[in-house]
Scaffold this active site. Sequence first.
Site, short mmCIF file in Angstrom:
data_model
loop_
_atom_site.label_atom_id
_atom_site.label_comp_id
_atom_site.label_asym_id
_atom_site.label_seq_id
_atom_site.Cartn_x
_atom_site.Cartn_y
_atom_site.Cartn_z
CB CYS A 35 -23.84 -28.37 -56.17
SG CYS A 35 -22.73 -29.78 -56.20
CD GLU B 133 -21.41 -25.68 -55.60
OE1 GLU B 133 -22.16 -25.76 -54.61
OE2 GLU B 133 -20.91 -26.68 -56.15
CE LYS C 27 -24.95 -27.39 -52.29
NZ LYS C 27 -23.63 -27.99 -52.62
#
Length: 351
Positions: free
Chosen positions: A172, A55, A137
């Site tokens: 994540c 990430e 995200k």
Amino acid sequence: MPLTLNPSNSDTRKFKVAAIQAEPVWMDLKGSVEKTVRLIKEASASGAKVIGFPELFIPGYPWTPWANDFVTCQPVLKEYQANALAVHSPEMKEICEAVKEAAATVVLGFAETDGGSLYIAQVTITSNGEIANHRRKIKVTHYEKTIFGDGSAPSIHNVVQTEWGRVGSLNCWEHIQPFLKCHFYAQHPQIFVGGWWPAFLPYQGGAPYIVSGEASSRMSQLVAMEGGCFGIVGCQVVSEAGAAKMKMTGFPWFKFPGGGFSCIYGPDGSTLTEPVDPGVEAILYAEISLDKIAEVKIVADTTGNYSRNDLLHVVAHGKNWDRVKYEDPEEAAAAAAHSREIDNVASGKSF
């Protein structure tokens, strides 16, 4: 409609996949691109067909707001934004060219600059050097909200077809978003890249266990088991020099160098790689074959033989609303050309 997987979950061809554990070139876009290209070339030279990056590998994960007040963070974050990566940019083209030369599929995590905002983004670049999937995200976590915006609606479409199987991506704590995962599994991922921040390992006292590297890795392991897919976990390393540059020195949750917990999981949750020192840069490899998926799915396919869609199902909305809608066709066409959306092959139109 039924889906015919090609290659199927019974395909016995063996091939290599790779997980990147490396330190970013902190807040240096040019250096970040050069290192990304170098790692792609190294992994492909070792035979990797699918390569997973951490990430926000470009230009590094900013633990800075977690470790400081905003006044201290401000000059760092200003430099951080100046070194973020745009999707439509010469830097991204350079990375795409490297992927094409490598003839691999790469999932890259980066801080995306778009107008005046930043997003935690991933692109899946296929072996022809084209971006097949661009996503953000969907919900940024805790202090990330002080820097990044939430992802756009099409970001829930995050699995693309490649010659080596259907490749998905998660960032994540998207690994613990139940409804997102339901939608993810419904897209039939066979391999996924879990892009992760740098986190402490083993667990350090005084911090919630859930933000440790150990917990993070287990989240990816669970997705591999729930989805019956191979999981490539890529994460970052933070050196003492990197910690100083990002104003993390003395942050009690970390020991420097550290932060790494990269590994590769099988669809049954088994670990396919040997443990790596959390403070060392490495590329982890595993030789896999998709027929291992069939061994799991015959027992429990969470979106097939082990589901009850008549009792429980998810309603999804994966299409953006435009900020401004133009009635005039010429204005609408000009606005669409300006936004230059990626033609996302993982979109709902592909089902």
